[in-house]
Structures are given as structure tokens and as C-alpha cells.
Design an enzyme around this catalytic site. Structure first.
Site, PDB file in Angstrom:
ATOM      1  N   GLU A 159     -30.196  60.801 -16.219  1.00 33.36           N
ATOM      2  CA  GLU A 159     -31.500  61.454 -16.301  1.00 33.36           C
ATOM      3  C   GLU A 159     -31.802  62.435 -15.177  1.00 33.36           C
ATOM      4  O   GLU A 159     -32.481  63.437 -15.406  1.00 33.36           O
ATOM      5  CB  GLU A 159     -32.608  60.380 -16.343  1.00 33.36           C
ATOM      6  CG  GLU A 159     -32.519  59.427 -17.520  1.00 33.36           C
ATOM      7  CD  GLU A 159     -32.743  60.111 -18.856  1.00 33.36           C
ATOM      8  OE1 GLU A 159     -33.384  61.177 -18.878  1.00 33.36           O
ATOM      9  OE2 GLU A 159     -32.263  59.589 -19.873  1.00 33.36           O
ATOM     10  N   SER A 197     -53.235  45.012 -70.162  1.00 27.58           N
ATOM     11  CA  SER A 197     -54.495  44.649 -70.818  1.00 27.58           C
ATOM     12  C   SER A 197     -55.611  44.286 -69.854  1.00 27.58           C
ATOM     13  O   SER A 197     -56.749  44.098 -70.293  1.00 27.58           O
ATOM     14  CB  SER A 197     -54.253  43.480 -71.785  1.00 27.58           C
ATOM     15  OG  SER A 197     -53.419  43.893 -72.851  1.00 27.58           O
TER      16      SER A 197
END
Length: 682
Positions: free
Chosen positions: A104, A373
Site C-alpha cells: 500500500e 383463484s
């Protein structure tokens, strides 16, 4: 000759004019440069002194948010998922520190928070690639961003990041910054900080990591999802080898150590499976509601130290989870959903979004499926509004209907037809499809769509003939609103999960404000409810449920080749259950029985302490005994007699012409017969 020499020289002072001019200009430039330099230095010094004197804002520390049930007991605790185990820098292996620096920020100990070389290198690479291919953030900049800022790319954020980076460098030593960074950074799979990451990936503390493991961990934060060895071991291995090479090049380790570490086999652990929370689907819905309904941020909800008081009934939630598990555990891949609401308020009492939250967090309460239904009560409510009555009769037989846009030939389940005229009540109880389509033809498709929207369906309803049979997909969450509105006499409450939210000081920052709306007159809902009670009676499609739940109950079943439903209610509780497969697989035989058993078992347990009570009778309705075979008022001679509720003014006035009352015996004959009997006996 002298004259010639005089003519060759420039006039006196000629060579001094431009020199003086340039000298004067140079001095002015030098003065301006010195002024700018001193001013810049002064501003920089002032800025540094200001930032040094200004305390750093306290980093946001996540506080646990609690979700409470209706009894005030904790359902779950939220902490934004940042599970970390802080560790001091002296207990972190030097190899991990060096690997992190190599990955880093190699010059971390040499700069003041910003790497000029890194910025120039990144700018050159980005310029060549014509895109943002590389960043130049130092460890201090990353820490400032992770502690205080978002990751959006704006100039405002960049300036704030620069100021905070400078403050971190002024207020903390390099080792303190590095320690904070290693404890804050995210390593994927729920691991925040190196200690947690070491346990997640290698099942050991950070101090026990070897060089190869350190290099592997150091490569993950650049892209936790991309470089995770659990997600892609090969990509993660290439990243590890690159970091080992960088470590050797930077002098952290020897080339030989780097090559040996590259050959060390790595054995990864498995990330811990999430522990299922109580009511996990409901918990997720509460978080979503707090954000969408009350405008809170997800960060506030997850780690703001809030107390969220919900509508969940723990006993009913447990009953729902047990009912779903009991009947689905033996069914391969069959999924289900259950949502239960107090119709008097709209408060969600229980919610189950699937069979196993650890396998799938998808909440099927919000999945759009064909309701079959269970849509029919919406159609028949519209029909009652249009003047049809519970004894309106249509033929139940194979029929092809002609619509303006073509033909439609619905079929009944298993080809069962009465082969005679039947009433609306009988059509509801037996779920007759031909009757439903004929009703849609009589009242118009738009009337059914309008009624569905009025009752709470937000999904698109396509006005086609098959709409009568529930062909437009809706969500169980919408169907529970429809049926809870029927249970509440036509007064609609939007289902809700949060009663109130309190902050860390106990102040109420949000509160549910139910807004009941009367959308259907109470008499209409009572008449449809009395017909829906017959669904659970003998001959109805859900008659088996009556054996499980012997109390007044109304509702409707629904079945397609891919979906099985039961939506029903008592005066105190409304519940919708759906079963099906996620990928459109056809249902196996017997699925409707499972649906009915789940619904009935849950309702029995959920209402165990609630005394049974009938649906209250409103004004505006009349009960009449009719002959269902003719639709007229029944006589004593009618072979079939049934008590049916009607809206006032729609009940039949005439008595059944097919079964007249027997003629009474004249009184004179009765008197003569009595005299004859007395004479005979005397």
C-alpha cells in the site's frame, strides 16, 4: 582610422538601455516570486498551526441498534457488521507490517501523509491509459477516508481528505497511524482489522501468521471481494506473489525468503456461517422500512444505537416458522412465504420469507407470482357493486367465451363442472372458473382492475379474460392487504412493521401514523365474507382446514401449475400463505394440501388464546332463506334451503315457483273430521 573606429561604436548609453530595462523587470519578477513564496509559506504555516490546534473530529463509533418485539423483548441487535478484535501494533508480526507497506505505501515512514512520487506516477499512468487506472492514496489518506469520509470522487471530499490526512499526521505518530489502519481496514467476509481477518482466513491469531500468510492478507484490502482467496484462490495467489516480490525489492526480506514463501502451501478456513436471527426476514424488512419509510440512512439504522419498536408478535412468529418448517422440510427445493397481519391496525404480526434464511435471504413475501383463484373475491366484490347478488346464477359447464379481442375457453380444476346453473356463493366455494369468467364478462374487465387497485394491489393488472382466474402476478404482501381489508369491514390499513424509533437519548425520532381508509362499504365486505366462509365448509376447496381450525373463518384458495395459495382471515387475524419454486418449476401433486396445513396449523396456534367470535353483522344487510337451485325465497317444499346474506334491497322477493307450499286443509273439513272421531270414540 580613428574616424572609422568612432563610426563603428554605438552611441553613448545605447547598450545600457535594454539592460536596465531587463534588470528592472527581473527585479520585479523576483520580488513577486519572493512575495508569493513567503505568502505561500505563511499560509502553509498558518494552515498547519490551525490544523494542529484543531482537534480531530471523533471517529464514528458504531453503536448497537436494538429491534424490539411487541412485548419489548429484543429480536436482534445490529452493528453494521463491523466485527473486529482490536490488536496493538507490537503484537502484529513485522512481516505483516512490511507486507502491508509493500502493498500500500512503501514510503509511509518517509512522507508527511502525501506521496509526491506516488501522485506523479499515478498521474502519468492514468494519463497514458486515459482513465483512472491507479490511485496514489497513502496509508494515512486511506485511514482518513475510512474513519471520516465516503468513497465518492468529488473535489470537496478530496479537500476534506487532505485536511484530515494532515491532521492525522500532526496529531499521531506513524506507528499510531499504522496501528489504527490495521485495525480499521476491511479484509472481506465480514472481517474488519487484521486480527479478525487472521481468524477468518487462517483460524489463528495475527501474531501466529507466517510470511506467506502475511503477504496473502496484505493483498486483500485493495479489493476484498476481488483478491479474497476464498473467492478466487488463483487471483489471490498472484497478488501474494507480487507483494512478496515487492518486499524483496524494497529490502524488507531477501529474495530467497520471498521465493520460499511463494512455495509455502496455504490452508484456508471457511468463513463462519451467519447465525440466524429471530425473524430474519422480518428484521430485514424493518431495516428497509426504516430507510424508505422514515428517511433514515442505513448507517443510522445499523449502528446508530437506536431502539426500534416493531409490531412482531414473538409467539405468532414462532408458530409461523414452525408451521413452515414442519411441512416444507421434507419437500426438496419447495419454497414458501407466510405473512400475518392484525386487520384492525395493519400491524405485521409474523413474516416468513422462505424455508431457510441461511441458504437464501430472498424474502418471497415480496415475490410476484400468479395468485390464481385468491383473486376471485376482488372480482366478486366488483360484481356486488355492479348489481349482481349471491344468488346470481350462471351455468357451470364447458364454455367458450367471445370477447372483443378473441375467444377464451377456461376449464375447471380436473374438469369438474356442476353442469347446471350455480350461484355466486357456490362458485366461490368450489372455485368455479367458468362462473368467474362469465362474471368478468358481465361487469367488464376494468371494474375488476379498479377494485384490485382500491383494495391495495400495486402490481400491474392486465385486463384480459384470464384476469378473473388470477393471471396477473402479485405479491403475497399485496394479497394480505386485500384480505385484511375484507377482515376489517372494508377499512384498509397499510401493513407496517415499525411502531416507533427512539434515539440513544430515548427521544422518539419516528412513529407510525396509521391512516385507515374506508375503501369498501361494510355491508359489501360482510356479504363477500359470508360467501368466503363456505370455502372452509363441507364441499369447499379448503374444507380440510376446518378440522384444524374449528372457528369462524373466511378466505380463498388459489392454485396454478406453479403456485399454491391460501389467503384467509378471522375478525382478529389475516394470513396469506404461498408455496412454489423459485425457478418456475411445476408443483408436485398434493402441494395445495401442504398450503392448507401450514395456514391452518399456524392460525390455530396464533389464535390459541383468542376466543372464537363470528364476523360482526353490520346494518344494511338482510338474511334470507333461499332455494339455491332457483334463486328464489325458499318454501317448506324446497328440497334445498340455504340461509344467505344480501345487501338490503337486493334480496329475492318472490317465493320459489318450482316448489309451492302445500294447500292447507279447510277448517270446515277439520271440524267435521273431529266430530266424526268423537262419535266413533263415544
Amino acid at each position: 582610422m580613428g574616424d572609422d573606429m568612432d563610426r563603428s561604436l554605438p552611441p553613448a548609453g545605447w547598450e545600457q538601455v535594454p539592460f536596465a530595462k531587463w534588470w528592472d523587470r527581473g527585479r520585479r519578477i523576483l520580488r513577486w516570486f519572493s512575495f508569493c513564496l513567503l505568502t505561500g509559506f505563511g499560509l502553509a504555516l498558518f494552515t498547519l498551526l490551525y490544523l494542529k490546534s484543531k482537534p480531530l473530529p471523533p471517529p464514528p463509533i458504531g453503536m448497537t441498534t436494538q429491534l424490539m418485539d411487541i412485548r419489548g423483548k429484543v429480536i436482534d441487535q445490529l452493528d453494521a457488521g463491523e466485527h473486529r478484535d482490536p490488536v496493538r501494533l507490537r503484537k502484529i508480526p513485522q512481516s505483516l507490517i512490511d507486507a502491508t507497506l509493500a502493498a500500500e505505501d512503501q514510503r509511509f515512514f518517509d512522507h508527511w501523509g502525501f506521496s509526491t512520487k506516488g501522485i506523479l506516477r499515478a498521474a502519468w499512468i492514468n494519463l497514458k491509459s486515459r482513465r483512472v487506472a491507479q490511485g496514489a492514496s497513502t496509508i494515512t489518506q486511506q485511514l482518513a477516508r475510512n474513519l471520516y469520509l465516503t468513497h465518492d470522487r468529488t473535489w470537496t471530499r478530496k479537500l476534506r481528505e487532505a485536511a484530515l490526512t494532515t491532521q492525522l499526521e500532526l496529531h499521531f505518530s506513524k506507528r499510531e497511524i499504522l496501528e489504527m489502519y490495521l485495525n480499521k481496514i476491511y479484509y472481506g467476509h465480514g472481517a474488519y482489522g487484521v486480527e479478525r481477518a487472521a481468524h477468518i482466513y487462517f483460524h489463528k491469531p495475527a501474531r501466529s501468521l507466517n510470511l506467506a500468510e502475511c503477504a496473502m492478507l496484505a493483498g486483500i484490502p485493495r479489493g476484498p471481494g476481488y483478491y479474497s482467496p476464498l473467492a478466487d484462490p488463483r487471483r489471490a495467489k498472484r497478488r501474494q506473489e507480487l507483494i512478496l516480490t515487492r518486499m524483496a525489492k524494497a529490502g524488507f526480506i531477501t529474495r530467497r525468503s520471498a521465493e520460499e514463501a511463494k512455495r509455502v502451501p496455504l490452508h484456508y478456513g471457511r468463513p463462519p456461517r451467519p447465525i440466524p436471527a429471530r425473524a430474519p426476514w422480518f428484521r430485514d424488512y424493518v431495516i428497509q422500512s426504516a430507510v424508505s419509510r422514515f428517511g433514515l440512512t442505513e448507517s443510522q439504522v445499523r449502528s446508530g444505537g437506536l431502539k426500534i419498536y416493531t409490531t412482531l408478535d414473538p409467539a405468532r412468529q414462532e408458530a409461523a416458522e414452525k408451521a413452515v418448517a414442519r411441512y416444507l422440510n421434507t419437500q426438496d427445493q419447495l419454497e414458501g412465504a407466510l405473512v400475518s397481519v392484525d386487520p384492525r391496525t395493519g400491524a405485521i404480526q409474523a413474516m416468513v420469507g422462505g424455508r431457510d434464511y441461511s441458504r437464501s435471504q430472498y424474502n418471497r413475501v415480496f415475490a410476484r407470482r400468479q395468485p390464481g383463484s385468491t383473486f376471485k373475491p376482488i372480482l366478486y366484490l366488483a360484481a356486488l357493486e355492479q348489481g349482481l347478488t349471491p344468488v346470481t346464477r350462471f351455468d357451470s359447464k364447458p364454455t367458450t367465451f367471445l370477447f372483443s379481442d378473441g375467444k377464451y375457453a377456461p376449464t375447471n380444476y380436473h374438469g369438474r363442472y356442476a353442469n347446471r346453473p350455480i350461484t355466486m356463493g357456490e362458485a366461490i366455494a368450489t372455485s368455479d372458473n367458468v362462473y368467474a369468467v362469465r362474471t368478468l364478462l358481465e361487469i367488464g374487465r376494468e371494474q375488476a382492475v379498479r377494485m384490485g387497485k382500491k383494495l391495495g394491489i400495486d402490481s400491474s393488472l392486465t385486463p384480459v379474460p384470464s384476469l378473473a382466474l388470477g393471471s396477473s402476478a402479485v405479491r403475497p404482501f399485496e394479497m394480505i392487504q386485500v384480505y385484511s381489508t375484507l377482515a376489517n369491514g372494508g377499512v384498509k390499513h397499510s401493513p407496517f412493521a415499525i411502531r416507533r424509533i427512539e434515539d440513544t437519548d430515548g427521544q422518539v425520532i419516528a412513529r407510525a401514523q396509521p391512516q385507515p381508509t374506508s375503501v369498501i362499504p361494510r355491508p359489501e365486505t360482510f356479504v363477500i365474507t359470508k360467501m368466503l366462509e363456505k370455502v372452509f365448509a363441507s364441499g369447499g376447496t379448503a374444507h380440510r382446514v376446518k378440522q384444524i381450525l374449528p372457528r369462524p373463518v373466511a378466505g380463498k384458495t388459489g392454485s396454478t401449475e406453479w403456485d399454491s395459495w391460501l389467503s384467509g382471515y378471522t375478525p382478529d387475524l389475516a394470513t396469506t400463505v404461498w408455496l412454489g419454486y423459485d425457478r418456475g418449476k411445476r408443483l408436485p401433486p398434493g402441494t395445495s394440501r401442504l398450503t392448507h396445513n401450514i395456514w391452518g396449523t399456524y392460525m390455530r396456534e396464533a389464535l390459541a388464546t383468542v376466543p372464537p367470535r363470528p364476523f360482526p353483522t353490520p346494518e344494511g344487510v338482510t338474511e334470507v332463506t333461499v332455494d339455491p337451485d332457483t334463486g328464489y325465497r325458499a318454501t317448506s317444499a324446497c328440497p334445498r334451503r340455504e340461509k344467505i346474506w344480501f345487501l338490503n334491497g337486493t334480496e329475492p322477493e318472490k317465493t320459489c315457483p318450482a316448489h309451492r307450499e302445500p294447500s292447507p286443509v279447510p277448517k270446515t273439513l277439520d271440524s267435521l273430521w273431529e266430530r266424526i272421531k268423537k262419535w266413533w270414540d263415544g
